[in-house]
Structure formats: C-alpha cells, structure tokens
Enzyme design. Sequence first.
Site, PDB file in Angstrom:
ATOM      1  N   ASP A 195       0.831  -1.194   0.000  1.00 37.30           N
ATOM      2  CA  ASP A 195       0.000   0.000   0.000  1.00 37.30           C
ATOM      3  C   ASP A 195       0.872   1.253   0.000  1.00 37.30           C
ATOM      4  O   ASP A 195       1.880   1.309   0.713  1.00 37.30           O
ATOM      5  CB  ASP A 195      -0.870  -0.035   1.267  1.00 37.30           C
ATOM      6  N   GLU A 226       1.891  -0.449  -4.991  1.00 37.14           N
ATOM      7  CA  GLU A 226       0.894   0.510  -5.426  1.00 37.14           C
ATOM      8  C   GLU A 226       1.580   1.827  -5.746  1.00 37.14           C
ATOM      9  O   GLU A 226       1.971   2.575  -4.851  1.00 37.14           O
ATOM     10  CB  GLU A 226      -0.161   0.705  -4.332  1.00 37.14           C
TER      11      GLU A 226
END
Length: 467
Positions: A195, A226
């Site tokens: 993330d 990400e």
Amino acid sequence: AQAAATPNGGDVIANLFQWNWNSVAAECTGVLGPKGYGAVQVAPPQESISLPGHPWWEVYQPVSYNLNSRMGTDAQFRAMVTACHNAGVKVYADAVINHMAGSNQTSTTGYGGSAFSPSAYSYSAVPYAKSDFHGSPPCPNADLGINDWNNVTQVQECQLLNLEDLNTESDYVRGKIAGYLNTLIGAGVDGFRVDAAKHIAQADMGNIVSRLSDTRWGGRPYVYQEIFPGSGGQLAPAAFEGNGSVLEFTYASKLSQQFNGNIANLKTFGQSWGFEPSDKSAVMVTNHDLERDKTTLTYNDGSKYKLAHVFELAWGYGTPQVYSGFRYNNKDDSPPADGSGFVTDVNCGNNTWTCTDRDQGISNMVGWHNATRGESVANWWDNGGNAIAFSRGSKGWVAINNSGSAVTQTFTTGLAAGTYCDVIHGDLSGSDCTGPTVGVDGSGKATVTVNAGDAVALYTATTGTTS
Ligand code: LM2
Ligand code: CA
C-alpha cells in the site's frame, strides 16, 4: 518478476476486497482452488483503528502489527492461509507499512484492544513513538502535508492524507516493518500488495525487502507495489521496479476507455500504450479506489465489466487480477459488518457482495488463461465495430462482442478440429459440457454467433470429443 505459478499452474489473483477470513478460506476451498486461481489478495491483516460508522478505510490506519483485525482473529487468519494453501491458492496480503493512523483521529479504540494514541504518535504494542515518524524536517511543510506531488521528499517523507508517516530511513522502523511482514510469511503468506509504495523511499523499501524470509511454499515473496502514475523520474512506476512489480493503473484506465469506446483498438494493447513491462505488471480491471473514483469500469457497468475481465484473462499481459468487492451507495460505506465493525460472512446471494470471482465466464477464463500460458496472440480478427476475436497459439480462442448487436462470423480459431465447450456459458464436467459447444473443422474454422455484450471462449482442455 512475474508471480510464479502455483503447482496447478495458476497465477491469477482474486482480489477479495475486505472479505473476512472465514469467507476467504471458504472461497479458496470452494471456488478459487477448483477454478485454478493462483492467489487471493486479502485485506490488511494488521490491527487497525475503529471509528464511528466503521468506514471501509479504517483498515488503512494501522495501530499495531497484531493480527486481530476487522476481518477476524489471528487464529482465523492463520487458518485461512492454511485452507487456501490446501486448495492450491497462494495468499497475498495488503501491507500497510508507509504509515500508521491519521494524525487528525481522536479514537483510541482498535480492533484488537491494543493501546495507542494518534495525537501522541504513540503505538505501544509495536512499539512506535513520535521519533519513529517523519516530522519537519525532513518534510519541508510545517503542517506535514504534501503540497507538491512531484517533489520526492514531500511525497515520501510528508503525510499522505494526514496519515502518520513512518521514518523508514531508520533501522529500528525497518526492522519492525520487516518483522511484521516476516510474521505474515511465517503464517504462510506468499506475497504483498504494498500500500502507498510510492510514498516509501526506494532505498527504504529495498532494505525492508532484503530482510524478508523466503516463503513457506518456496521462493521469494511476490511484491507488487501501489504506485499511482502521474509523476516522473524517481516517482514514476518504473523507478520502483528494483523492489518488485507494480500495479498497472494505466492498463486499468486504458482498458476502461476502450470498452467505453471501441475494443478493436485493443489489437496493440501492451507496453507501447505506456504500460510497465509485462513481467513487472500486476494488471487489473479495477480496484477499490478506482471503482470509487469511477475512473475505471465497475460492477455497475454490466457486460462491459465482465468482458473486460474476459479480455484481461485472455490477453496474457502481466499478472492479472479479478476484483470482487462489495456494493455500496456512499463512497465511505462499510462492508456488511456487525455492530462492532467486524465484517460478517460474505453472502453472494443477497446482492451485497459482487462475487465477480464466481462469475461463470470469468471463473472459467481462469482455466483458459492457465491453459494458454506462454502462447502468443494469433488469428486476430475485428470488425472495426467493437467486436474482436483472437487465439493464443493453438491452445485457446476467444471472441468478445462489446457492441449492441449479435455478430455471426466464420472465424479462424487456430484450434485443432474438435468439439469444444464454450466456457463463457458452460462448465466442463468430465468430458461433457454443461452449456453450448462449438465445432471446429479440419482447417481450424468455426462459425459462431456472439451475442451483443457477450463472449465465446474455447480451449484445448475443454475439448469434449475430437472429430
Ligand atoms: C492506498 N493506497 O496507497 C489505499 O489504496 C487507499 O484506499 C488508502 O486510502 C490510502 N492508500 C492510505 O492507505 C483510504 C481512503 C482514504 C482514507 C485512508 C485512511 O481512500 O479516504 O483516509 O484510507 O483510512 C481517511 C479520510 C481522510 C483522512 C484520513 C486520515 O478519508 O480524510 O485524512 O483518513 O485520518 C484527513
Ligand atoms: Ca513515507
């Protein structure tokens, strides 16, 4: 590198967004394993903050690295990983390691009972204290916000959305993060969706990755980061590939544009469109952020959404995902949960969850994808008007009709003569097909009608009878 295939040959990731651990386990056993999925991506498993109304995004605010979360207990998490492995499915966890909770939050309640205080930057169960977070300096802005999204220091050492930004330059913080990820690997986890990876300096991430154990199933964990595109240089997706693969956001938005335009353009869909290399790309139709921003196709797009997944699984670019989340009205809506915020078991029958991973055509295309691995696209056909067809070598053939009227055509399929199950509308059951079949003649030709907003797909493993 590309995600390594499981023993059953699968690499497709089912992104079961915010399914609880019991439901993920049941899905691995009942659907993902039997259909040939290679892996499941699960929600962040660390303890998170608990907030009034329980918005879905609570889980992106860690308060400890204990594994009691909205999705279930530590024991339920471990049992889920074991169940998935027993079904031949790897588990990739969403790793929230750039930050802890929001500095603007006042809640001191977490899902696992750990003590913490956002206002004090104190997370005693880790433990982290104020000195374990970036302040100013190194963030040049007094409010610690990111003002310039092209400035490396601001993007990586200021606070994304007020989220308390870990000092990942420090050996102590690196050790704590790697320790958390190694606990997951110890439980059997096979990889990580990282993330907010764009907000972690590459050197810091590289150090953390270097500390990770090999997985129990074997080999290095699959790391896919990400990295939202838009900035250049050190903040471009390519600049993160030394530490693993990247989620391909450009792929998702361009795919959506073609399905909302004319899919005949997809003939050249690949790196020339600005994508990262295939072996570095974790490709997707959508994810939880994109469906809320409506910048991609979503479950509200009906046949286009389904056909985009069919194309993604057929085309062979990158490591593909199937996104399976929950229906919502408001962007902040929680998945179905009990009064304390614990997510309840997924019910695919009452219109609350989308269960895209179970769609007959999409789930059968996972087998098609596995059977055609390594084969080149061949026999491209399009009518210039939103209908396409192609084969992958001589192993599989698919036709996709994104137009409003049926297309009937004699296609060159590349397949050997035989009778094939149309896996978009039928399941292979032994050597029988529960749906329609298509005959391919000795010159590889088949006359097929593809209905409006529909597809037909054949592959060698589903040959019913050979003529
Ligand atoms: C991600 N990738 O980099 C996730 O895919 C994305 O869903 C996360 O945002 C984000 N990074 C941080 O992990 C979500 C959600 C935000 C939410 C954050 C933190 O989209 O809206 O922010 O999780 O829970 C919320 C509030 C925001 C507030 C912040 C901190 O919406 O207004 O910032 O909490 O309290 C003041
Ligand atoms: Ca950071």
